[in-house]
Design an enzyme around this catalytic site. Structure first.
Site, PDB file in Angstrom:
ATOM      1  N   SER A 124      32.125 -22.445   2.753  1.00  0.00           N
ATOM      2  CA  SER A 124      31.858 -23.831   2.363  1.00  0.00           C
ATOM      3  C   SER A 124      32.768 -24.255   1.219  1.00  0.00           C
ATOM      4  O   SER A 124      33.153 -23.431   0.363  1.00  0.00           O
ATOM      5  CB  SER A 124      30.403 -23.911   1.905  1.00  0.00           C
ATOM      6  OG  SER A 124      30.183 -25.108   1.213  1.00  0.00           O
ATOM      7  N   TYR A 149      22.615 -20.773  -3.031  1.00  0.00           N
ATOM      8  CA  TYR A 149      23.268 -20.903  -1.720  1.00  0.00           C
ATOM      9  C   TYR A 149      24.783 -20.749  -1.866  1.00  0.00           C
ATOM     10  O   TYR A 149      25.423 -19.979  -1.159  1.00  0.00           O
ATOM     11  CB  TYR A 149      22.930 -22.263  -1.088  1.00  0.00           C
ATOM     12  CG  TYR A 149      23.855 -22.618   0.055  1.00  0.00           C
ATOM     13  CD1 TYR A 149      23.735 -21.986   1.294  1.00  0.00           C
ATOM     14  CD2 TYR A 149      24.877 -23.550  -0.115  1.00  0.00           C
ATOM     15  CE1 TYR A 149      24.612 -22.284   2.334  1.00  0.00           C
ATOM     16  CE2 TYR A 149      25.747 -23.853   0.931  1.00  0.00           C
ATOM     17  CZ  TYR A 149      25.617 -23.224   2.144  1.00  0.00           C
ATOM     18  OH  TYR A 149      26.491 -23.504   3.159  1.00  0.00           O
ATOM     19  N   LYS A 153      27.671 -17.756  -0.534  1.00  0.00           N
ATOM     20  CA  LYS A 153      28.942 -17.977   0.191  1.00  0.00           C
ATOM     21  C   LYS A 153      30.091 -17.300  -0.551  1.00  0.00           C
ATOM     22  O   LYS A 153      30.937 -16.631   0.052  1.00  0.00           O
ATOM     23  CB  LYS A 153      29.231 -19.475   0.327  1.00  0.00           C
ATOM     24  CG  LYS A 153      28.305 -20.210   1.283  1.00  0.00           C
ATOM     25  CD  LYS A 153      28.520 -19.772   2.726  1.00  0.00           C
ATOM     26  CE  LYS A 153      27.507 -20.369   3.659  1.00  0.00           C
ATOM     27  NZ  LYS A 153      27.349 -19.668   4.918  1.00  0.00           N
TER      28      LYS A 153
END
Ligand code: NAD
Ligand code: UDP
Length: 343
Positions: A124, A149, A153
């Site tokens: 991302s 989150y 990643k």
């Protein structure tokens, strides 16, 4: 090629399955349906007229993943299997670290055991963090994330890069997505969020269909042309095509490549609301509210590397994204299986 899509029944996985099948590849999907429905893959089969090998399994279950990979012998894995809600990750960090990191380790271990040497990973733009000014390019050092989150990643990218250092036969493609929206033009598959949507486009479509009263625009006082945040929205069909190109590129490539998948063109929240209303001839009531914690004012991609390396460039514009998102929502007001969305 035969491709295993872990988390392939989800939003990006289902569209990528369709794109891979249309390009002549074989598709194997493994999903635990934590945030999806097998109906998505049934619809992909109908749309393409081609079969998918579908397995209900958890990507953290080493035995299940090994058995599937040993049987199917995929040429490449695409790793979509993750939890992705930013706010939820702040409330449930351990669940996010456990699931996202574990799926990555399990897939890598099973690849090693079964001899699969290619992996494409759903990363991302969030890994650029707040340190890097837009446009973000792949040469920049990763920044600090504002939530668990994002950190998963960033950590998963590191794990995959370390695995490639240890095994020079491995190919790792880290795809950094910007803001995927839109749906298949058939209106048969699309994004199916559970509960109250966190992201802008599903929130807009649920307001338009009458499920929510109005959109709250998070902040109208940013230092941007209209005071609202700028993002790089990319049509899901373009994103899916980017995966096909990445998988094909991985065939003749070794080592790690980091590649942005974005358009390079930023739009504001109000651009999105206005385009949606105009293209679909429907009103989206909204109010300007306070800023949302952790939002950066401007995020967009330098999309040059994807074009140079993969020969891929986004083709669809904001109007296409708005029309296709609305067609999906209108045709499926309750998502797959008539799943009722909590109000
Ligand atoms: P999604 O939730 O629709 O798809 C993820 C899929 O993974 C779901 O089908 C879910 O059931 C499955 N899954 C989760 N944990 C699993 C597990 N342990 N075992 C098996 N299946 C599991 O989300 P999406 O939008 O399609 O995103 C796919 C990937 O792309 C995710 O990793 C996400 O973090 C990443 N990503 C998404 C966006 C976005 O805006 N949609 C942006 C950047 C990165
Ligand atoms: N946004 C908003 N209202 C919403 C959801 C999102 O104004 O209900 C804004 C958000 O502040 C951001 C943009 O829309 O500027 C895109 O948000 P999204 O959550 O979709 O993506 P991300 O924050 O990951 O870029």
């Amino acid at each position: 090629m035969k491709i295993l899509l872990a988390g392939g029944a989800g939003y990006i996985g289902s569209h990528t399955s369709a794109a891979l099948l249309e390009s002549g590849h074989d598709v194997v999907v493994l999903d635990n349906y934590d945030n999806s429905s097998p109906e998505a893959i049934k619809r992909v089969e109908k749309l393409t007229g081609k079969p998918v090998s579908l397995y209900e399994a958890d990507a953290t279950d080493s035995k299940a993943v090994f058995d599937i990979m040993n049987k199917e012998k995929p040429d490449c894995v695409i790793h979509f299997a993750g939890l992705k809600a930013v706010g939820e990750s702040i409330k449930q960090p351990l669940r996010y670290y456990r699931n996202n990191i574990d799926t990555t380790l399990t897939l890598l271990e099973c690849m090693e055991k079964t001899g699969c040497k290619k992996i494409v990973f759903s990363s991302s733009a969030t890994v650029y963090g707040e340190e890097n000014p837009a446009p973000c390019n792949e040469e920049m050092r990763k920044g600090s994330c504002t939530n668990p989150y994002g950190w998963t990643k960033s950590m998963m990218e590191q794990i995959l890069q370390d695995a490639a250092v240890a095994d020079p036969r491995l190919t790792v493609i880290l795809l950094r997505y910007f803001n995927p929206i839109g749906a298949h033009p058939s209106g048969q598959i699309g994004e199916n969020p559970r509960g109250i949507p966190n992201n802008l486009m599903p929130y807009i479509t649920q307001v338009a269909v009458g499920k929510r009263e109005k959109l709250t625009v998070f902040g109208g006082d940013y230092d941007t042309p209209d005071g609202t945040c700028l993002r790089d929205y990319i049509h899901i069909m373009d994103l899916a095509d980017g995966h096909v190109k990445a998988v094909e590129f991985s065939q003749n490539h070794k080592g790690v490549e980091i590649i942005n998948l974005g358009t390079g063109q930023p739009y504001s929240v109000l651009d999105m609301v206005n385009t949606f209303q105009k293209e679909n001839n429907i009103r989206v009531p909204y109010e300007i509210g306070p800023r949302r914690g952790g939002d950066l004012p401007v995020v967009y991609a330098d999309a040059g590397k994807a074009e140079k390396l993969l020969g891929w460039k986004a083709k669809r514009n904001l109007a296409d994204m708005c029309r296709d998102s609305w067609r999906w929502q209108k045709n499926n007001p309750n998502g797959y299986d008539g799943l009722e969305i909590e109000k």
